[in-house]
Design a protein around this motif. Structure first.
Motif, PDB file in Angstrom:
ATOM      1  N   ARG A 135       0.833  -1.205   0.000  1.00 38.86           N
ATOM      2  CA  ARG A 135       0.000   0.000   0.000  1.00 38.86           C
ATOM      3  C   ARG A 135       0.867   1.255   0.000  1.00 38.86           C
ATOM      4  NH1 ARG A 135      -1.304   3.521   3.617  1.00 38.86           N
ATOM      5  NH2 ARG A 135      -0.270   2.300   5.239  1.00 38.86           N
ATOM      6  N   GLU A 163      -5.316  -4.468  -5.469  1.00 37.30           N
ATOM      7  CA  GLU A 163      -6.359  -5.147  -4.713  1.00 37.30           C
ATOM      8  C   GLU A 163      -6.096  -5.033  -3.220  1.00 37.30           C
ATOM      9  OE1 GLU A 163      -6.819  -9.160  -5.958  1.00 37.30           O
ATOM     10  OE2 GLU A 163      -7.602  -8.625  -7.951  1.00 37.30           O
ATOM     11  N   LYS A 164      -7.155  -4.901  -2.456  1.00 35.38           N
ATOM     12  CA  LYS A 164      -7.019  -4.714  -1.003  1.00 35.38           C
ATOM     13  C   LYS A 164      -6.318  -5.892  -0.342  1.00 35.38           C
ATOM     14  CE  LYS A 164      -9.690  -2.990   2.910  1.00 35.38           C
ATOM     15  NZ  LYS A 164      -8.919  -1.756   2.953  1.00 35.38           N
ATOM     16  N   GLU A 167      -2.514  -5.311  -0.098  1.00 35.78           N
ATOM     17  CA  GLU A 167      -1.979  -4.065   0.449  1.00 35.78           C
ATOM     18  C   GLU A 167      -0.989  -4.262   1.587  1.00 35.78           C
ATOM     19  OE1 GLU A 167      -5.309  -1.655   1.482  1.00 35.78           O
ATOM     20  OE2 GLU A 167      -5.571  -0.881  -0.564  1.00 35.78           O
TER      21      GLU A 167
END
Length: 302
Positions: A135, A163-164, A167
């Motif tokens: 992230r 995409e989360k 992260e």
């Protein structure tokens, strides 16, 4: 025969066995022969030990020379590092001056740009050799792309997606910037309009992260691509090209060892695509929860 045997020993030939006694039951001759044999064996063992010591001394001397060369190289690197740190500090001060002048001249965009450049330069120094989560890496890349967008205007557009689920994965700090810069300079350097760079990070079904950096630039011939891959995977040499991509490979090697893959696909007029497969590591360097352990990326550079 005993005299001849003694002469061979004097000449350094210890391979021959001692002659048998001239007459059976001759204790003095037999004792003398046995003594000669023991002496020859002792001398031979001592000569072997001496040769081993000489060989070891040569090896140690070679290692000392190698270590001295390494120390000289490190000293040169340290000097270069110190010099490279002096230049950014000068730039920080200069950018601070530019920001102050922008305030006085009521130029908020110039002030914002100067601040972003200073922050990015600070991060590029503070994070040398560091590990950060993906992230943070993506956020640093967005700052870099903002600076480039001001410089290039509408010539090149960029998109960044992450995409989360990816992260929190640990990656080398600033490993994406050289790849994107390479795309801007070499792939899209002559682009007048319509240039596009896409950066995407997604979680694969096998639990690895796939990071792709693509551009719609001029691409490259297959032989040039092969030479590029060979160069960045070989040991670094002063004065060689592809320093940025070589540094990316070195960073990935240090963090992931052989558990990653790096590949470039390109063709003339069709742009280029850099694809990196990374294991999903947590902050402690181990696999994150619910991800496969021990999987090795096929096609790894090592």
């Amino acid at each position: 025969r005993l005299v001849q045997y003694a002469g061979k020993i004097a000449g350094g030939d210890f391979s021959q066995p001692p002659p048998p006694p001239a007459r059976a039951g001759s204790d003095e001759i037999s004792l003398l022969s046995d003594t000669f044999a023991a002496m020859a064996k002792t001398i031979d063992e001592q000569m072997c030990a001496l040769r081993d010591k000489i060989d070891l001394a040569k090896r140690l001397h070679a290692l000392e020379i190698q270590n001295m060369n390494i120390r000289l190289c490190l000293a040169e690197k340290e000097m270069n590092l110190m010099q490279s740190m002096i230049n950014p500090h000068f730039l920080f001060n200069s950018l601070g001056t530019v920001s102050s002048m922008a305030v006085l001249e009521n130029a908020p965009q110039t002030q914002a740009l100067a601040i972003k450049i200073a922050r990015y330069l600070r991060a590029s120094i503070d994070l040398v050799g560091a590990r950060i989560d993906l992230r943070q890496e993506i956020e640093l890349l967005r700052q870099y792309l903002y600076i480039q967008s001001v410089r290039l205007g509408e010539r090149i557009a960029a998109g960044v997606q992450c995409e989360k689920a990816c992260e929190k994965a640990v990656v080398p700090a600033l490993f994406l910037q050289p790849i994107v810069e390479n795309a801007i300079v070499h792939g899209l350097g002559k682009c007048v309009a319509g240039g596009r760079i896409e950066v995407a990070a997604a979680l694969e079904k096998d639990g690895r992260i796939c990071v792709r950096v693509t551009d719609n630039g001029r691409g490259m011939e297959s032989d040039r691509l092969a030479q590029l891959l060979k160069t960045i995977r070989a040991p670094f040499r002063n004065g060689q090209n592809c320093v940025g991509l070589h540094s990316v490979i070195s960073q990935l090697d240090l963090l992931f060892g052989q558990n990653y893959a790096f590949d470039i696909q390109s063709a003339p007029g069709q742009g280029a695509a850099v694809r990196i497969l990374l294991p999903l590591l947590a902050e402690d360097g181990g696999p994150m929860e619910n991800t496969p352990r021990g999987a090795r990326c096929p096609g790894a550079v090592n």
